[in-house]
Design a protein around this motif. Structure first.
Motif, short mmCIF file in Angstrom:
data_model
loop_
_atom_site.label_atom_id
_atom_site.label_comp_id
_atom_site.label_asym_id
_atom_site.label_seq_id
_atom_site.Cartn_x
_atom_site.Cartn_y
_atom_site.Cartn_z
N SER A 38 95.50 6.08 122.16
CA SER A 38 94.86 6.90 121.13
C SER A 38 93.34 6.81 121.21
O SER A 38 92.64 7.82 121.11
N LEU A 39 92.83 5.60 121.41
CA LEU A 39 91.38 5.42 121.52
C LEU A 39 90.83 6.06 122.79
O LEU A 39 89.68 6.52 122.82
N ALA A 40 91.66 6.10 123.85
CA ALA A 40 91.21 6.72 125.11
C ALA A 40 90.92 8.20 124.90
O ALA A 40 89.96 8.74 125.47
N TRP A 41 91.74 8.86 124.08
CA TRP A 41 91.46 10.28 123.81
C TRP A 41 90.15 10.46 123.06
O TRP A 41 89.40 11.40 123.32
N GLY A 42 89.87 9.55 122.15
CA GLY A 42 88.58 9.62 121.46
C GLY A 42 87.42 9.42 122.41
O GLY A 42 86.39 10.09 122.30
N GLU A 43 87.58 8.51 123.39
CA GLU A 43 86.53 8.29 124.37
C GLU A 43 86.34 9.50 125.27
O GLU A 43 85.22 9.86 125.61
N ARG A 44 87.46 10.13 125.65
CA ARG A 44 87.35 11.33 126.50
C ARG A 44 86.63 12.47 125.76
O ARG A 44 85.73 13.12 126.31
N LEU A 45 87.05 12.70 124.53
CA LEU A 45 86.40 13.76 123.75
C LEU A 45 84.94 13.42 123.48
O LEU A 45 84.08 14.31 123.46
N GLY A 46 84.67 12.13 123.28
CA GLY A 46 83.28 11.71 123.08
C GLY A 46 82.44 11.96 124.32
O GLY A 46 81.28 12.37 124.22
N ALA A 47 83.02 11.72 125.51
CA ALA A 47 82.29 11.98 126.75
C ALA A 47 82.00 13.46 126.92
O ALA A 47 80.92 13.86 127.35
N VAL A 48 82.99 14.30 126.55
CA VAL A 48 82.78 15.75 126.65
C VAL A 48 81.68 16.20 125.69
O VAL A 48 80.80 17.00 126.06
N PHE A 49 81.72 15.69 124.46
CA PHE A 49 80.68 16.07 123.50
C PHE A 49 79.31 15.57 123.97
O PHE A 49 78.31 16.30 123.85
N SER A 50 79.26 14.34 124.48
CA SER A 50 77.98 13.83 125.00
C SER A 50 77.48 14.68 126.15
O SER A 50 76.27 14.93 126.27
N GLY A 51 78.42 15.16 126.99
CA GLY A 51 78.03 16.05 128.08
C GLY A 51 77.49 17.37 127.58
O GLY A 51 76.49 17.89 128.10
N LEU A 52 78.13 17.94 126.55
CA LEU A 52 77.62 19.18 125.96
C LEU A 52 76.26 18.97 125.32
O LEU A 52 75.38 19.84 125.40
N SER A 53 76.09 17.80 124.69
CA SER A 53 74.80 17.48 124.08
C SER A 53 73.71 17.38 125.15
O SER A 53 72.63 17.96 125.02
#
Length: 533
Positions: free
Chosen positions: A229-244
């Protein structure tokens, strides 16, 4: 230490049960000022658990704050609160005479943690729901079996669902240290459903000390599900950081897409134009702080946006009229000239503002973030920059495609001689176009000031990446700039999670080199006469 701590609490609980009245505030305060650390910790816990503790506005809370502020003295078995030259009795609040031999109460880190936990426990009875949430969050982060009676009492009278959830987590985390294996098993099952980094850490710590096979099995079954579950949060966080990151690169490269992509000018001072926009934002902030009411401070960024654009655009116009217009058609000479100008601008800023970074504060409406998952929070300032980048992109695309200036820029870019023949003032158009690209760089500086410090070297961190974005996207292509900026941002952040920041940077650079070798025109190629010129 913890075993002795719990023993003291148990002993005090037995003492309370033997007497018909609760531990008085005076007794608790005297024991809290004792020399023995465990006795003080036990007394603090007992005072907080007492029915007459008084909540966050009572004398217990006031005395705990005095202990935290090192404002307590002891003498003759009594405690005194000292404020300035005045002393008072902590039990009654009445003025008292401080004995000459009074000694200062010294708190070590362990006792300061006990005091902070006790203050959070008292705050659970506050009428302010935000204060109760903060207190419950602190108790959930620092579980303590001694707090279980207070947690149970708070849960019984709590109406806010968020506070209830936090207190439930604090209760389960505290039960992990229980001597009863059944209670530990119940706590593991409850914590397994939360799937937060804190529960993952608690269960890992418990697994190392657990002796009961059933509890061990439950923890081992819960940890993989929490990790996934936490891995999905990390993946989505990486995508958002990339968009940022991509939005930042987009803002930095948009102006360069005009000055280099459309005009063919290799402007090595583009980073310094970004820096000028950031310092313009800083000056607007200082103006609001010094000369305008505090209530208006949140609006400074709205004023800073046009100021940053105008400041960078003015510098760009002066640069074009004074240097660039003599060097059109000679890109290498523009590179050398603008590189020298970049050094002059950097030194000018150092002379005016100093070599140290200056801080630019976020307005209140850009502070905080949105918590989507337990380990994924989207900061408001990053969300605002993404929205701002696309707003600037839309304005630039509209201006280039739909306005008279955009028509002139496209005409001069494609065929300068023909545009001049039909009456276009090419020199003025060049100045306007270069000022526009410079102004967009100033907007990038305004945005960057909200996510980092502002200094003379700010622009140097983005100039190379900006050129890479423009070349990768296709020279003169705004759509390619968008795809390249966002693509490189997301790719960089995803690779950082696997390889680290340095190797990710190298990998991205190698990717760009290979891509340009295979497709020199970039993602989007120019079509028509402009491609043949």
């Amino acid at each position: 230490m913890k075993i002795l701590h719990l023993a003291w609490v148990s002993a005090l609980g037995l003492l309370l049960s033997l007497h018909s009245h609760a531990l008085t505030a005076e007794q608790a305060f005297a024991m809290a000022a004792a020399e023995d650390n465990d006795a003080r910790a036990a007394a603090i816990n007992a005072a907080v658990l007492a029915p007459d503790a008084g909540g966050p506005t009572g004398r217990t809370a006031a005395y705990l704050q005095a202990l935290a502020d090192d404002a307590v003295r002891t003498a003759g078995g009594k405690a005194y609160v000292v404020q300035g030259d005045a002393a008072s009795d902590p039990a009654t609040g009445a003025a008292a005479k401080l004995p000459a031999d009074a000694e200062e109460v010294v708190n070590n880190n362990y006792l300061r943690g006990v005091i902070e936990s006790a203050q959070a426990a008292l705050a659970l009875s506050s009428s302010d729901v935000q204060q109760r949430r903060k207190a419950a969050r602190q108790m959930a982060a620092e579980p303590d079996a001694a707090r279980l009676p207070l947690i149970a009492k708070a849960l019984a009278g709590e109406s806010d669902e968020q506070v209830k959830a936090l207190l439930g987590r604090a209760r389960a985390a505290s039960l992990l240290g229980s001597d009863d294996a059944a209670q530990r098993l119940q706590a593991v099952r409850q914590l397994a459903g939360l799937k937060t980094p804190e529960t993952q850490l608690l269960l890992n710590q418990r697994l190392a000390d657990e002796t009961d096979p059933a509890v061990q099995k439950a923890i081992q079954a819960a940890l993989p599900a929490i990790a996934e579950s936490l891995a999905w949060g990390e993946r989505l966080g990486a995508v958002f950081s990339g968009l940022s990151l991509g939005s930042v690169l987009l803002l930095a490269a948009l102006g360069l897409a005009i000055t280099y992509g459309l005009m063919g000018v290799i402007n090595m001072a583009h980073g310094e134009l970004i820096m000028i926009g950031a310092y313009a934002t800083y000056l607007v902030q200082v103006l609001f702080q010094r000369w305008l009411p505090e209530a208006l401070f949140g609006w400074y960024l709205v004023v800073a946006v046009p100021v940053a654009f105008a400041a960078a655009a003015l510098v760009g116009a002066v640069l074009e009229r004074g240097v660039i217009r003599f060097l059109y058609g000679r890109p290498l000479e523009t590179l050398l000239a603008t590189f020298g100008i970049s050094l002059v601008l950097q030194q000018s800023v150092r002379s005016l503002f100093g070599a140290q970074n200056v801080g630019v504060e976020n307005p209140a409406w850009m502070s905080g973030g949105v918590a989507l998952l337990p380990n994924l929070t989207l900061p408001f300032n990053r969300i605002a920059i993404i929205a701002f980048a696309f707003a600037v992109l839309g304005a630039v695309a509209f201006m280039i495609a739909r306005t008279r200036l955009g028509l002139f820029v496209r005409g001069v870019t494609q065929n300068r001689a023909m545009a001049s023949c039909v009456g276009v003032n090419t020199a003025r158009t060049d100045t306007y176009a270069f000022a526009l690209g410079s102004g967009i760089a100033g907007l990038a500086g305004c945005a960057l000031s909200q996510i980092g410090n502002v200094g003379p070297d700010l622009g140097q961190n983005y100039i190379v990446d900006s050129f890479l974005v423009v070349v990768l996207g296709g020279v003169g292509q705004l759509a390619g700039t968008v795809y390249a900026a966002l693509g490189l941002g997301v790719l960089s952040k995803l690779l950082e999670g696997w390889t680290g920041a340095v190797l990710a940077k190298i990998a991205v650079l190698l990717f760009i080199v290979v891509f340009i070798q295979k497709r020199p025109q970039g993602i989007f190629a120019l079509k028509g006469r402009s491609a043949e010129a």
